[in-house]
Design a protein around this motif. Structure first.
Motif, PDB file in Angstrom:
ATOM      1  N   VAL A  76       0.851  -1.192   0.000  1.00  0.00           N
ATOM      2  CA  VAL A  76       0.000   0.000   0.000  1.00  0.00           C
ATOM      3  C   VAL A  76       0.890   1.247   0.000  1.00  0.00           C
ATOM      4  O   VAL A  76       1.786   1.380   0.834  1.00  0.00           O
ATOM      5  CB  VAL A  76      -0.939  -0.005   1.221  1.00  0.00           C
ATOM      6  N   ARG A  77       0.645   2.126  -0.952  1.00  0.00           N
ATOM      7  CA  ARG A  77       1.555   3.239  -1.215  1.00  0.00           C
ATOM      8  C   ARG A  77       1.893   4.062   0.030  1.00  0.00           C
ATOM      9  O   ARG A  77       3.049   4.416   0.271  1.00  0.00           O
ATOM     10  CB  ARG A  77       0.970   4.149  -2.297  1.00  0.00           C
TER      11      ARG A  77
ATOM     12  N   SER B 128       1.717   0.378  -4.229  1.00  0.00           N
ATOM     13  CA  SER B 128       0.406   0.159  -4.865  1.00  0.00           C
ATOM     14  C   SER B 128      -0.546   1.305  -4.543  1.00  0.00           C
ATOM     15  O   SER B 128      -0.672   1.688  -3.376  1.00  0.00           O
ATOM     16  CB  SER B 128      -0.180  -1.166  -4.377  1.00  0.00           C
ATOM     17  N   PRO B 129      -1.217   1.859  -5.580  1.00  0.00           N
ATOM     18  CA  PRO B 129      -1.262   1.397  -6.963  1.00  0.00           C
ATOM     19  C   PRO B 129       0.068   1.630  -7.698  1.00  0.00           C
ATOM     20  O   PRO B 129       0.752   2.618  -7.461  1.00  0.00           O
ATOM     21  CB  PRO B 129      -2.390   2.213  -7.589  1.00  0.00           C
TER      22      PRO B 129
ATOM     23  N   GLY C 121      -3.500  -1.121 -11.641  1.00  0.00           N
ATOM     24  CA  GLY C 121      -2.709  -0.099 -10.966  1.00  0.00           C
ATOM     25  C   GLY C 121      -2.581   1.156 -11.805  1.00  0.00           C
ATOM     26  O   GLY C 121      -2.733   2.279 -11.305  1.00  0.00           O
TER      27      GLY C 121
ATOM     28  N   GLY D 143      -3.464   4.493  -1.898  1.00  0.00           N
ATOM     29  CA  GLY D 143      -3.547   3.041  -1.967  1.00  0.00           C
ATOM     30  C   GLY D 143      -4.428   2.455  -0.885  1.00  0.00           C
ATOM     31  O   GLY D 143      -4.838   3.131   0.056  1.00  0.00           O
TER      32      GLY D 143
END
Length: 439
Positions: free
Chosen positions: A168-169, A192-193, A200, A212
């Motif tokens: 997760v970003r 992510s994305p 993504g 994310g």
């Protein structure tokens, strides 16, 4: 046993602080709660059910749908369990009890002592083992705070297969040390994305600064598995086979409490997808259903992602893109994006179907707590016991402290058990933000 004879004191009168099991006492079977649930579990449904054999290795898929009460732990997995420190010790939090001035007895099961610092290796090792057996070249997965990604990275390294992690970003940037740990174990890690997948890229086109979510990261990992042969997807929580593997925690815990002639009045754990909490309580649930145990099971989640306390119990997708089958569970909606709080994990929109059913049937109680309060409780625990808990684990500690304070008022000598799911030594940035802002 000394504990049984003298109530947790050693022969010379000194306190005993931990209950240990011999390596020979490591459970040889996992416990599957499915046949003992109060109601039949609703099966997955929808067009995506047909994709499951492509997404998961056949061995874990068989465990996912099994109705056998006991499933044998392969010898190779038991050997690695011992190598990573199982059975794990049960500690008595005597200093915390003194600080709270409570008559309650507080114990904590040390899942933080694994090489990656959390309970996640219990299932990561099993899933990597079965993937290797089924011919996988590598596994794909998602991770939020990084505990699961770290565990699967190590497990894949031990099994000599590759690992791709979609992180997760917001956690990718907030927790760089977890990313580095995964890379040390040989994994490829993507925020992510990401630009690595079609989904993504679609999300980034909508919002280049998207923080994310686990739902998005799951979609990316599944997309990679669907588009590549000899590649499987691996999930760190929620699914039946994951919770099955985590019952190693509760099975050990039962043996340890029996050694000191204790019965739990309260077992508490944090819940994001439900694996560590369920792993701790499932071996005790049947006793409660059969009225042989009067124990309160409390699942604790953040107010920022209140799946069990504010979600709906219904069918929903497990990911944002709708690549998974529909699963009946408590959910905030598969398009839910939690705020980028610095407490880290516990950000999944859904919850394990088995645990969701137990909450629905009021066998498990759910509570949501605020970030400020969990860090305050984690610091208190650190000062008392010397161990810095993961922010996720702090949720359980907060409620355990609340229950111990209730005992102070009532005078009851209850036995409270915390599943200490992980340490926070790689989460100090979150503590730093709390200490500097107290928010």
């Amino acid at each position: 046993m000394i504990g049984k004879l003298i109530n947790f004191y050693s022969i010379d009168g000194d306190y005993m602080y931990k209950v240990l099991l011999d390596e020979k006492e490591l459970p040889k079977k996992w416990y599957n709660i499915t046949p003992d649930l109060p109601k039949q579990l609703s099966p997955p449904k929808g067009d995506r059910v047909k994709d499951l054999p492509k997404i998961f290795s056949k061995h874990v898929l068989k465990q996912e749908t099994s109705t056998k009460r006991w499933i044998k732990i392969p010898k190779k997995i038991r050997e690695i369990y011992r190598e990573i420190g199982r059975p794990t010790p049960l500690f008595r939090a005597r200093n915390l009890e003194k600080m709270l001035n409570t008559p309650a007895k507080i114990y904590y099961k040390r899942e933080d002592l694994s090489p990656t610092g959390s309970h996640k290796l219990n299932t990561a090792i099993a899933q990597a083992y079965y993937a290797k057996k089924d011919g996988a070249e590598y596994l794909t997965t998602e991770t939020g705070a990084g505990q699961w990604g770290s565990a699967l990275s190590l497990a894949c390294s031990l099994m000599d297969i590759g690992c791709k992690v979609f992180m997760v970003r917001v956690s990718y940037h907030q927790k760089p040390l977890r990313k580095i740990l995964m890379q040390i174990y040989g994994a490829e890690v993507f925020p992510s994305p990401s630009k690595e997948t079609e989904f993504g890229r679609k999300m980034l086109k909508k919002d280049p600064k998207h923080p994310g979510s686990l739902g998005i990261a799951i979609s990316e990992a599944i997309e990679v598995a669907l588009k590549n042969d000899n590649v499987y997807y691996s999930l760190g929580s929620v699914l039946n086979h994951v919770l099955l593997h985590q019952t190693i925690i509760g099975l050990e815990l039962k043996k340890q409490l029996e050694k000191i002639d204790e019965k739990p009045d309260i077992i508490v754990g944090c819940a994001g997808g439900g694996s560590n909490f369920s792993g701790a309580i499932f071996p005790f649930v049947k006793e409660k259903l059969n009225e042989r145990l009067d124990c309160k099971f409390i699942a604790v989640e953040p107010t920022a992602c209140p799946t069990l306390t504010q979600g709906e119990y219904r069918y929903d997708y497990g990911d944002t893109a709708g690549m998974t089958p529909l699963i009946k569970m408590y959910t905030l909606g598969h398009d839910f994006v939690p705020p980028p709080v610095h407490a880290g994990g516990l950000r999944y929109h859904g919850m394990a179907p088995q645990l969701s059913l137990l909450v629905k049937e009021k066998i498990v109680e759910a509570r949501a707590v605020k970030q400020k309060d969990i860090f305050k409780s984690g610091i208190l625990f650190s000062k008392a016991e010397g161990i810095v808990p993961a922010p996720e684990t702090c949720h359980a500690i907060k409620v355990a402290i609340d229950e111990a304070k209730k005992c102070k008022k009532s005078g009851e000598e209850k036995t409270i058990v915390i599943n200490f799911s992980g340490h926070g030594l790689l989460d100090l940035k979150g503590y730093e933000k709390y200490l500097s802002t107290e928010e």
